[in-house]
Scaffold this motif. Sequence first.
Motif, PDB file in Angstrom:
ATOM      1  N   ASP A   1      -2.168  58.001  57.865  1.00 42.75           N
ATOM      2  CA  ASP A   1      -2.347  59.503  57.493  1.00 42.75           C
ATOM      3  C   ASP A   1      -3.858  59.677  58.167  1.00 42.75           C
ATOM      4  N   GLY A   2      -4.244  60.835  58.925  1.00 42.50           N
ATOM      5  CA  GLY A   2      -5.372  61.346  59.077  1.00 42.50           C
ATOM      6  C   GLY A   2      -5.658  62.742  58.734  1.00 42.50           C
ATOM      7  N   GLN A   3      -5.919  62.854  57.520  1.00 45.63           N
ATOM      8  CA  GLN A   3      -5.776  64.427  57.008  1.00 45.63           C
ATOM      9  C   GLN A   3      -7.035  65.340  57.543  1.00 45.63           C
TER      10      GLN A   3
ATOM     11  N   LEU B   1     -10.586  69.165  51.719  1.00 47.91           N
ATOM     12  CA  LEU B   1      -9.339  68.888  52.489  1.00 47.91           C
ATOM     13  C   LEU B   1      -8.252  69.102  51.477  1.00 47.91           C
ATOM     14  N   PRO B   2      -7.245  69.791  51.758  1.00 47.52           N
ATOM     15  CA  PRO B   2      -6.128  69.869  50.900  1.00 47.52           C
ATOM     16  C   PRO B   2      -5.419  68.625  50.558  1.00 47.52           C
ATOM     17  N   ALA B   3      -4.942  68.478  49.468  1.00 43.75           N
ATOM     18  CA  ALA B   3      -4.282  66.985  49.069  1.00 43.75           C
ATOM     19  C   ALA B   3      -3.241  66.465  50.080  1.00 43.75           C
ATOM     20  N   TRP B   4      -2.599  67.253  50.732  1.00 45.97           N
ATOM     21  CA  TRP B   4      -1.436  66.978  51.351  1.00 45.97           C
ATOM     22  C   TRP B   4      -0.729  66.042  51.028  1.00 45.97           C
ATOM     23  N   ALA B   5      -0.110  66.407  49.611  1.00 47.11           N
ATOM     24  CA  ALA B   5       0.920  65.410  49.169  1.00 47.11           C
ATOM     25  C   ALA B   5       2.274  65.395  49.824  1.00 47.11           C
ATOM     26  N   GLU B   6       2.644  66.367  50.610  1.00 51.46           N
ATOM     27  CA  GLU B   6       3.851  66.413  51.319  1.00 51.46           C
ATOM     28  C   GLU B   6       3.807  65.466  52.484  1.00 51.46           C
ATOM     29  N   LEU B   7       2.367  65.525  53.141  1.00 51.89           N
ATOM     30  CA  LEU B   7       2.422  64.567  54.329  1.00 51.89           C
ATOM     31  C   LEU B   7       2.587  63.158  53.901  1.00 51.89           C
ATOM     32  N   ARG B   8       1.781  62.936  52.544  1.00 53.03           N
ATOM     33  CA  ARG B   8       1.734  61.543  52.377  1.00 53.03           C
ATOM     34  C   ARG B   8       3.283  61.102  52.054  1.00 53.03           C
ATOM     35  N   HIS B   9       4.005  61.946  51.371  1.00 59.21           N
ATOM     36  CA  HIS B   9       5.377  61.556  51.117  1.00 59.21           C
ATOM     37  C   HIS B   9       6.044  61.565  52.263  1.00 59.21           C
ATOM     38  N   ASN B  10       6.019  62.385  53.415  1.00 61.28           N
ATOM     39  CA  ASN B  10       6.836  62.083  54.676  1.00 61.28           C
ATOM     40  C   ASN B  10       6.410  60.978  55.421  1.00 61.28           C
ATOM     41  N   THR B  11       5.093  60.618  55.290  1.00 56.48           N
ATOM     42  CA  THR B  11       4.866  59.262  55.931  1.00 56.48           C
ATOM     43  C   THR B  11       5.225  58.057  55.090  1.00 56.48           C
ATOM     44  N   SER B  12       5.332  58.127  53.894  1.00 58.29           N
ATOM     45  CA  SER B  12       6.052  57.089  53.144  1.00 58.29           C
ATOM     46  C   SER B  12       7.351  57.002  53.375  1.00 58.29           C
ATOM     47  N   ARG B  13       8.014  58.127  53.600  1.00 61.88           N
ATOM     48  CA  ARG B  13       9.374  58.029  53.881  1.00 61.88           C
ATOM     49  C   ARG B  13       9.672  57.570  55.084  1.00 61.88           C
ATOM     50  N   GLY B  14       9.052  58.332  56.153  1.00 58.28           N
ATOM     51  CA  GLY B  14       8.967  57.671  57.426  1.00 58.28           C
ATOM     52  C   GLY B  14       9.005  56.379  57.718  1.00 58.28           C
ATOM     53  N   ALA B  15       7.851  55.629  56.849  1.00 57.69           N
ATOM     54  CA  ALA B  15       7.931  54.264  56.887  1.00 57.69           C
ATOM     55  C   ALA B  15       8.736  53.413  56.409  1.00 57.69           C
ATOM     56  N   SER B  16       9.373  53.778  55.297  1.00 55.82           N
ATOM     57  CA  SER B  16      10.551  53.097  54.709  1.00 55.82           C
ATOM     58  C   SER B  16      12.006  53.271  55.676  1.00 55.82           C
ATOM     59  N   ALA B  17      12.104  54.322  56.337  1.00 55.86           N
ATOM     60  CA  ALA B  17      13.043  54.499  56.894  1.00 55.86           C
ATOM     61  C   ALA B  17      13.164  53.706  58.280  1.00 55.86           C
ATOM     62  N   ALA B  18      11.873  53.396  58.884  1.00 54.26           N
ATOM     63  CA  ALA B  18      11.713  52.907  60.174  1.00 54.26           C
ATOM     64  C   ALA B  18      11.134  51.494  59.949  1.00 54.26           C
ATOM     65  N   GLY B  19      11.154  50.734  58.812  1.00 50.44           N
ATOM     66  CA  GLY B  19      10.602  49.669  58.715  1.00 50.44           C
ATOM     67  C   GLY B  19       9.256  49.303  58.768  1.00 50.44           C
ATOM     68  N   CYS B  20       8.260  50.155  58.519  1.00 41.96           N
ATOM     69  CA  CYS B  20       6.920  50.238  58.976  1.00 41.96           C
ATOM     70  C   CYS B  20       6.257  50.279  57.465  1.00 41.96           C
TER      71      CYS B  20
END
Length: 436
Positions: A188-190, A206-225
């Motif tokens: 993430d590059g907030q 900066l906003p906390a961007w908790a949704e971005l962090r969640h989406n990045t974690s989810r995307g990494a888990s789904a794609a094996g990253c």
Amino acid sequence: MSSDRNYEREFVRTFFTSPTAVSGENSAKMLQSAAQLRGMQAPDTWIPDNEDATAPSMRAEGVQNLVEVVSEHGADFPGEIHPRVVWHRDDPSTRYEGFKQMLEITDPENGAVEHIDGFVIPEVGDLDDWKKADEFITIIEHEHGLDEGSLSMSVIIESGEAELAMSDLRAEKGKPSNNLERLFLLVDGQVDYTKDMRAMTPTGELPAWAELRHNTSRGASAAGCIAVDGPYDDIRDVEGYRERMVENRAMGMTGIWALTPGQVVTANEAPLPPKTGSWLLELDDDEIELDAEDGRQVYDGDELSLEQVGDDSYVLRVDGEEQELDAEELHEELLDLTTYVPSMDDIVDSMEEFEAAKEAGKGAIAMTQATTLVIDGVEVDIAKDRMWDEATYQAAMTPVALFQDVYEHRPDQHDALEEMYGEGIVERAMAVGTDD
């Protein structure tokens, strides 16, 4: 498409950037300093940064510095090395410049490529843009006679386009038309994400961007990253940095950007299971660590008070609210207010006990946590039982798997880990969960 990972590391704790060139007599001094970090001061991934951290006028010199320093020190550096080059989803000339930087860095005649693990691509857009970067790296591998896929690619999520692209990654990765299996980190590059989103806060922070962090974690888990959080730029706020990492780990994001060697040490140590367990009191969303004294847990504060008024009668006051309770009711009330943070030894003990029970044919067993609380001199024994089954065991394996991954890939941290936990616990932690 499988989400199995295509690289050795399953966990990355630290993403440490260094400018490739700075003004002064020795423009490579920051690279030289970073290349000689060892032990807990050395990151899991070192990012010689030829993009934002380096002035545009010095980037050509930065490439040469990078090549020279990595050629000299790369063999001894204990982490992985992933240079960050220039790129932009909306600018073909910037993308071409990034291609030329990667081509020069990986030229076998320069002597650095054998120590380069991959590249970090910033400012990516939609998935088509990710494929362009992937194709450039494939061309570079062919041009220099490197094995296809030998260079990994990490991307920095700095735009809404890139965030949405993660949803498509699982379906696209593995197609014959791309080499996206090379993807390693989703970072993430907030700062630029905030700019791209045109977001504002009253203070300018900066906003906390908790949704971005969640989406990045989810995307990494789904794609094996592997997911990595962005920079925490208040480098003096160590406690805030730790709290950020606690939030991240609760959503499956172990790694975080580090801007200083001090942040590297904090980020390397924080995800590891604690050396000693601790009991916490949870009062008004605050977690208060109790003082361990002679096997008892002592509360010394004014938010909670306890008085025994009879053989089986107590008065408990929490933030001014008073309750009269018998011994059983008091036990239940205090159980609700307390939680336990297990140590590495506790986790390994529980896992070994469950493995033995499973070997004996049991599918689930009860684990007991017990202690004596002392509040205003009144002692109360509390105990809670937790059922362990296979799912509980697998969840408990995550911090141990992290430890095992660190111990396997970071021999330079062995002494620190054995000093932290003791040689016996390290040996047991390395053995648990390995029979499956």
